[in-house]
Scaffold this active site. Structure first.
Site, PDB file in Angstrom:
ATOM      1  CB  SER A 136      -6.593  -3.140 -37.328  1.00 19.92           C
ATOM      2  OG  SER A 136      -7.120  -3.368 -38.614  1.00 19.92           O
ATOM      3  CE1 TYR A 149     -10.686  -0.099 -35.846  1.00 20.62           C
ATOM      4  CE2 TYR A 149      -9.731  -0.652 -37.973  1.00 20.62           C
ATOM      5  CZ  TYR A 149     -10.063  -1.006 -36.689  1.00 20.62           C
ATOM      6  OH  TYR A 149      -9.782  -2.267 -36.230  1.00 20.62           O
TER       7      TYR A 149
END
Length: 246
Positions: A136, A149
């Site tokens: 990501s 995350y």
């Protein structure tokens, strides 16, 4: 094309789009791995007209899952050539409020699972192979509520580059995609649930970015297809920031 792929997160979103792209490109078969047996069955039915699909409903946090996935691929197709680690946990928690349990859930799915999927799949890639990890853009940082995350995706980036260096002498290439804001089923659930956005959030958000729309699963499927193709045969250890840089 005789190649066979294992795709985690294969019941929806990016994983499902990658499976469709690979079968359209002539892959001999794909193994779809996800939690939901029902969703896997639906996706396999939709894809079956394009080629051979088998499914494994399993939890990536289970230490036995990588072995089961590889065994299924070899038993069904006799070989394994490609691994796409598309599954991910996008749970929200920050440095200030993260619990030990949340930390483990995020790192178990986003780091531990890709690690041991790579380990087991690489051992089965007798003719060489390709691995693509979906990370990501938030590996570079991000807002407070995704602190853990972000850390897990940063770890996946580092793991991918090291795996590329480790496996290159075996003819196995490892590359990584840092995914920007994408319109997927999982993101829709987060936006409408956690963030309380309207159902048309993707249209609203897309109008604000340079190219007028968010990234789609099909965009990433095309990138994965390139990364595992002969056109990228000398490309390993790359980390692609797939983003519009608004």
């Amino acid at each position: 094309m005789t190649r066979v792929a294992i795709i985690t997160g294969g019941a929806q979103g990016i994983g499902a789009a990658v499976a469709k792209q690979f079968l359209q490109d002539g892959f001999a078969g794909v193994v779809l791995l996800a939690l939901s047996e029902d969703r896997l069955a639906q996706e396999a039915k939709a894809l079956s007209k394009l080629g051979a699909v088998v499914t494994l409903a399993a939890d990536l946090r289970d230490n036995a899952t990588p072995d089961k996935a590889v065994e299924l691929a070899l038993k069904t197709f006799g070989r394994l050539d490609v691994l796409i680690n598309a599954a991910g946990n996008t749970e929200r928690c920050s440095v200030e409020d993260a619990s030990v349990d949340a930390y483990h859930r995020l790192f178990d799915v986003n780091v531990k699972a890709p690690l041991f999927m790579m380990q087991k799949c690489a051992a089965a890639m007798k003719q060489g192979g390709c691995i693509v990890n979906i990370s990501s853009m938030l590996a570079h940082g991000g807002p407070p509520e995704i602190g853990i995350y972000s850390a897990s995706k940063a770890a996946l980036v580092g793991l991918s580059k090291n795996a590329a260096n480790t496996l290159k002498r075996k003819g196995i290439r490892v590359n990584c995609i840092n995914l920007g804001w994408a319109n997927t089923e999982g993101e829709h659930a987060l936006q409408t649930g956690f963030h309380k956005q309207p159902e048309n959030w993707a249209e609203i958000a897309g109008a604000k970015v340079p190219f007028g729309k968010l990234i789609s699963p099909e965009h990433i499927a095309g990138t994965c297809a390139y990364l595992v193709s002969p056109a990228a045969e000398l490309m390993t250890g790359a980390v692609i920031d797939y983003e519009q840089m608004p």
